[in-house]
Design a protein around this motif. Sequence first.
Motif, PDB file in Angstrom:
ATOM      1  N   LYS A 149       0.832  -1.207   0.000  1.00 35.22           N
ATOM      2  CA  LYS A 149       0.000   0.000   0.000  1.00 35.22           C
ATOM      3  C   LYS A 149       0.867   1.258   0.000  1.00 35.22           C
ATOM      4  CE  LYS A 149      -3.921  -2.111   2.409  1.00 35.22           C
ATOM      5  NZ  LYS A 149      -4.717  -2.130   3.667  1.00 35.22           N
ATOM      6  N   VAL A 150       1.932   1.226   0.810  1.00 36.97           N
ATOM      7  CA  VAL A 150       2.842   2.371   0.850  1.00 36.97           C
ATOM      8  C   VAL A 150       3.460   2.600  -0.530  1.00 36.97           C
ATOM      9  CG1 VAL A 150       4.994   3.263   1.830  1.00 36.97           C
ATOM     10  CG2 VAL A 150       3.344   2.100   3.311  1.00 36.97           C
ATOM     11  N   ASP A 151       3.870   1.530  -1.176  1.00 39.02           N
ATOM     12  CA  ASP A 151       4.485   1.638  -2.497  1.00 39.02           C
ATOM     13  C   ASP A 151       3.530   2.274  -3.499  1.00 39.02           C
ATOM     14  OD1 ASP A 151       6.929   0.365  -4.219  1.00 39.02           O
ATOM     15  OD2 ASP A 151       5.050   0.290  -5.357  1.00 39.02           O
ATOM     16  N   ARG A 152       2.298   1.796  -3.520  1.00 38.03           N
ATOM     17  CA  ARG A 152       1.330   2.328  -4.485  1.00 38.03           C
ATOM     18  C   ARG A 152       1.022   3.804  -4.206  1.00 38.03           C
ATOM     19  NH1 ARG A 152       2.790  -1.969  -5.846  1.00 38.03           N
ATOM     20  NH2 ARG A 152       1.572  -3.671  -6.763  1.00 38.03           N
ATOM     21  N   ALA A 153       0.875   4.150  -2.938  1.00 36.09           N
ATOM     22  CA  ALA A 153       0.548   5.538  -2.584  1.00 36.09           C
ATOM     23  C   ALA A 153       1.721   6.466  -2.882  1.00 36.09           C
ATOM     24  CB  ALA A 153       0.160   5.621  -1.113  1.00 36.09           C
ATOM     25  N   ALA A 154       2.938   6.006  -2.590  1.00 34.55           N
ATOM     26  CA  ALA A 154       4.115   6.827  -2.860  1.00 34.55           C
ATOM     27  C   ALA A 154       4.310   7.025  -4.361  1.00 34.55           C
ATOM     28  CB  ALA A 154       5.348   6.190  -2.239  1.00 34.55           C
ATOM     29  N   GLU A 155       4.110   5.961  -5.109  1.00 35.92           N
ATOM     30  CA  GLU A 155       4.256   6.061  -6.566  1.00 35.92           C
ATOM     31  C   GLU A 155       3.250   7.041  -7.155  1.00 35.92           C
ATOM     32  OE1 GLU A 155       4.552   3.044 -10.408  1.00 35.92           O
ATOM     33  OE2 GLU A 155       3.330   2.472  -8.686  1.00 35.92           O
ATOM     34  N   ALA A 156       2.049   7.089  -6.588  1.00 32.01           N
ATOM     35  CA  ALA A 156       1.001   7.983  -7.076  1.00 32.01           C
ATOM     36  C   ALA A 156       1.180   9.419  -6.575  1.00 32.01           C
ATOM     37  CB  ALA A 156      -0.365   7.456  -6.640  1.00 32.01           C
ATOM     38  N   ASP A 157       2.224   9.667  -5.812  1.00 27.46           N
ATOM     39  CA  ASP A 157       2.569  10.996  -5.296  1.00 27.46           C
ATOM     40  C   ASP A 157       1.553  11.528  -4.290  1.00 27.46           C
ATOM     41  OD1 ASP A 157       4.491  12.974  -5.106  1.00 27.46           O
ATOM     42  OD2 ASP A 157       3.508  14.269  -6.575  1.00 27.46           O
ATOM     43  N   PHE A 158       0.900  10.616  -3.558  1.00 28.57           N
ATOM     44  CA  PHE A 158       0.068  11.051  -2.444  1.00 28.57           C
ATOM     45  C   PHE A 158       0.958  11.559  -1.308  1.00 28.57           C
ATOM     46  CE2 PHE A 158      -2.989   8.061  -4.353  1.00 28.57           C
ATOM     47  CZ  PHE A 158      -4.159   8.805  -4.278  1.00 28.57           C
ATOM     48  N   GLU A 159       0.497  12.581  -0.610  1.00 31.56           N
ATOM     49  CA  GLU A 159       1.086  12.858   0.692  1.00 31.56           C
ATOM     50  C   GLU A 159       0.748  11.672   1.585  1.00 31.56           C
ATOM     51  OE1 GLU A 159      -1.097  16.551   1.295  1.00 31.56           O
ATOM     52  OE2 GLU A 159      -0.845  16.550  -0.869  1.00 31.56           O
ATOM     53  N   LEU A 160       1.653  11.315   2.491  1.00 30.47           N
ATOM     54  CA  LEU A 160       1.477  10.104   3.287  1.00 30.47           C
ATOM     55  C   LEU A 160       1.390  10.433   4.766  1.00 30.47           C
ATOM     56  CD1 LEU A 160       4.105   7.953   1.425  1.00 30.47           C
ATOM     57  CD2 LEU A 160       1.669   7.453   1.498  1.00 30.47           C
ATOM     58  N   VAL A 161       0.429   9.795   5.424  1.00 33.30           N
ATOM     59  CA  VAL A 161       0.310   9.900   6.878  1.00 33.30           C
ATOM     60  C   VAL A 161       0.467   8.506   7.453  1.00 33.30           C
ATOM     61  CG1 VAL A 161      -1.113  10.629   8.826  1.00 33.30           C
ATOM     62  CG2 VAL A 161      -1.319  11.809   6.624  1.00 33.30           C
ATOM     63  N   PHE A 162       1.447   8.339   8.319  1.00 29.09           N
ATOM     64  CA  PHE A 162       1.677   7.045   8.940  1.00 29.09           C
ATOM     65  C   PHE A 162       1.164   7.059  10.375  1.00 29.09           C
ATOM     66  CE2 PHE A 162       5.432   6.575   5.898  1.00 29.09           C
ATOM     67  CZ  PHE A 162       4.703   5.779   5.025  1.00 29.09           C
ATOM     68  N   TYR A 163       0.189   6.197  10.628  1.00 27.11           N
ATOM     69  CA  TYR A 163      -0.354   5.976  11.970  1.00 27.11           C
ATOM     70  C   TYR A 163       0.348   4.757  12.587  1.00 27.11           C
ATOM     71  CZ  TYR A 163      -4.643   8.874  11.359  1.00 27.11           C
ATOM     72  OH  TYR A 163      -5.549   9.890  11.186  1.00 27.11           O
ATOM     73  N   ASN A 164       0.308   4.676  13.901  1.00 28.65           N
ATOM     74  CA  ASN A 164       0.732   3.481  14.652  1.00 28.65           C
ATOM     75  C   ASN A 164       2.111   2.953  14.255  1.00 28.65           C
ATOM     76  OD1 ASN A 164      -1.915   3.454  15.822  1.00 28.65           O
ATOM     77  ND2 ASN A 164      -2.667   2.372  14.012  1.00 28.65           N
ATOM     78  N   PRO A 165       3.146   3.800  14.289  1.00 33.67           N
ATOM     79  CA  PRO A 165       4.488   3.316  13.918  1.00 33.67           C
ATOM     80  C   PRO A 165       5.137   2.551  15.071  1.00 33.67           C
ATOM     81  CG  PRO A 165       4.613   5.627  14.513  1.00 33.67           C
ATOM     82  CD  PRO A 165       3.154   5.240  14.610  1.00 33.67           C
ATOM     83  N   ILE A 166       4.476   1.482  15.485  1.00 28.97           N
ATOM     84  CA  ILE A 166       4.929   0.715  16.649  1.00 28.97           C
ATOM     85  C   ILE A 166       6.259   0.025  16.367  1.00 28.97           C
ATOM     86  CG2 ILE A 166       4.314  -1.161  18.234  1.00 28.97           C
ATOM     87  CD1 ILE A 166       1.358  -0.590  17.489  1.00 28.97           C
ATOM     88  N   SER A 167       6.386  -0.534  15.170  1.00 26.66           N
ATOM     89  CA  SER A 167       7.597  -1.266  14.792  1.00 26.66           C
ATOM     90  C   SER A 167       8.559  -0.336  14.061  1.00 26.66           C
ATOM     91  CB  SER A 167       7.232  -2.454  13.895  1.00 26.66           C
ATOM     92  OG  SER A 167       8.385  -2.988  13.290  1.00 26.66           O
ATOM     93  N   HIS A 168       9.694  -0.067  14.673  1.00 26.33           N
ATOM     94  CA  HIS A 168      10.681   0.790  14.014  1.00 26.33           C
ATOM     95  C   HIS A 168      11.225   0.135  12.751  1.00 26.33           C
ATOM     96  CE1 HIS A 168      11.764   3.591  17.639  1.00 26.33           C
ATOM     97  NE2 HIS A 168      10.492   3.634  17.296  1.00 26.33           N
ATOM     98  N   SER A 169      11.337  -1.173  12.757  1.00 27.19           N
ATOM     99  CA  SER A 169      11.852  -1.853  11.567  1.00 27.19           C
ATOM    100  C   SER A 169      10.885  -1.716  10.397  1.00 27.19           C
ATOM    101  CB  SER A 169      12.122  -3.326  11.863  1.00 27.19           C
ATOM    102  OG  SER A 169      10.919  -4.022  12.183  1.00 27.19           O
ATOM    103  N   LEU A 170       9.589  -1.827  10.661  1.00 30.03           N
ATOM    104  CA  LEU A 170       8.600  -1.671   9.602  1.00 30.03           C
ATOM    105  C   LEU A 170       8.548  -0.223   9.128  1.00 30.03           C
ATOM    106  CD1 LEU A 170       6.409  -2.726   7.782  1.00 30.03           C
ATOM    107  CD2 LEU A 170       4.791  -2.598   9.699  1.00 30.03           C
ATOM    108  N   LEU A 171       8.682   0.723  10.044  1.00 26.17           N
ATOM    109  CA  LEU A 171       8.712   2.127   9.660  1.00 26.17           C
ATOM    110  C   LEU A 171       9.901   2.404   8.738  1.00 26.17           C
ATOM    111  CD1 LEU A 171       7.854   5.085   9.823  1.00 26.17           C
ATOM    112  CD2 LEU A 171       9.100   5.257  11.992  1.00 26.17           C
ATOM    113  N   LYS A 172      11.059   1.874   9.078  1.00 20.58           N
ATOM    114  CA  LYS A 172      12.240   2.061   8.228  1.00 20.58           C
ATOM    115  C   LYS A 172      12.003   1.473   6.837  1.00 20.58           C
ATOM    116  CE  LYS A 172      15.659   1.951  11.979  1.00 20.58           C
ATOM    117  NZ  LYS A 172      16.782   1.159  12.579  1.00 20.58           N
TER     118      LYS A 172
END
Length: 248
Positions: A149-172
């Motif tokens: 989902k992140v890949d598709r949204a980033a490719e489409a040039d959406f501004e991105l809001v990340f909720y619940n960044p509990i896992s630092h590894s996943l956030l990275k």
Amino acid sequence: MKRGKIYLLGTGPGSPDLRTLRTVEALKESDVVVTYRTYAQLIGDLLGGKEVVTADMKEELFRARIAIEKAQEGKVVSLVSSGDPQVYGMASPTMEMMCRRGVDLDVEVVPGVTAATAAAAKLGAPLAMDFAAVSLSDLLTPREEILRKVDRAAEADFELVFYNPISHSLLKEAMQVVSKYRVPSTPVGLVRGVYRPEEKVILTTLGEWQSHLNEVNMVTTLIVGNSRTYVCNGRMITPRGYDRRYRF
């Protein structure tokens, strides 16, 4: 026996100033309040004389079940989320449980101020155009699905809001995905504990955000600008497109 009711409401980001009037009215009307322990503290001034049922994280279905059972007893129940109850809140699991159990009750969803708009207000005007909100919690959603989902949204040039960044590894990993489509100077805002006493607002870039990783926890919201987002006077600004047609 009188017919019960469930209010599915959000308290906003935490400050009493950002509770909606309808949220306050619903809480005052309620006989029972069901919520997460931390949220109960945020609305403690409105809980006097009420039956209060609290639970821990990962006990969302317990909260939904209790709210339904109390409403079936003819009580008015507020099932409280933070932010907005539809945005990663209790509205969906409660309605799903009612549907699966064949329960029909009077339900009112009371909207609240969600973390995306609350954090954006602290950063300037980063969400002026199309944006995508993505939860980075992989407790219920596979990591591969989140990153897709992140890949598709980033490719489409959406501004991105990340909720619940509990896992630092996943956030990275998610930010690495974004980096495939955005330059290192892309503005990034980190807002921790927005509108709460411990609030911290950090304006950084896609290339430098990791230097602030120690500020990222469950109550941190990250906003990544799109290809046109810039910083002026210390504020993130995403143009709506007026500059393409008009002269300021």
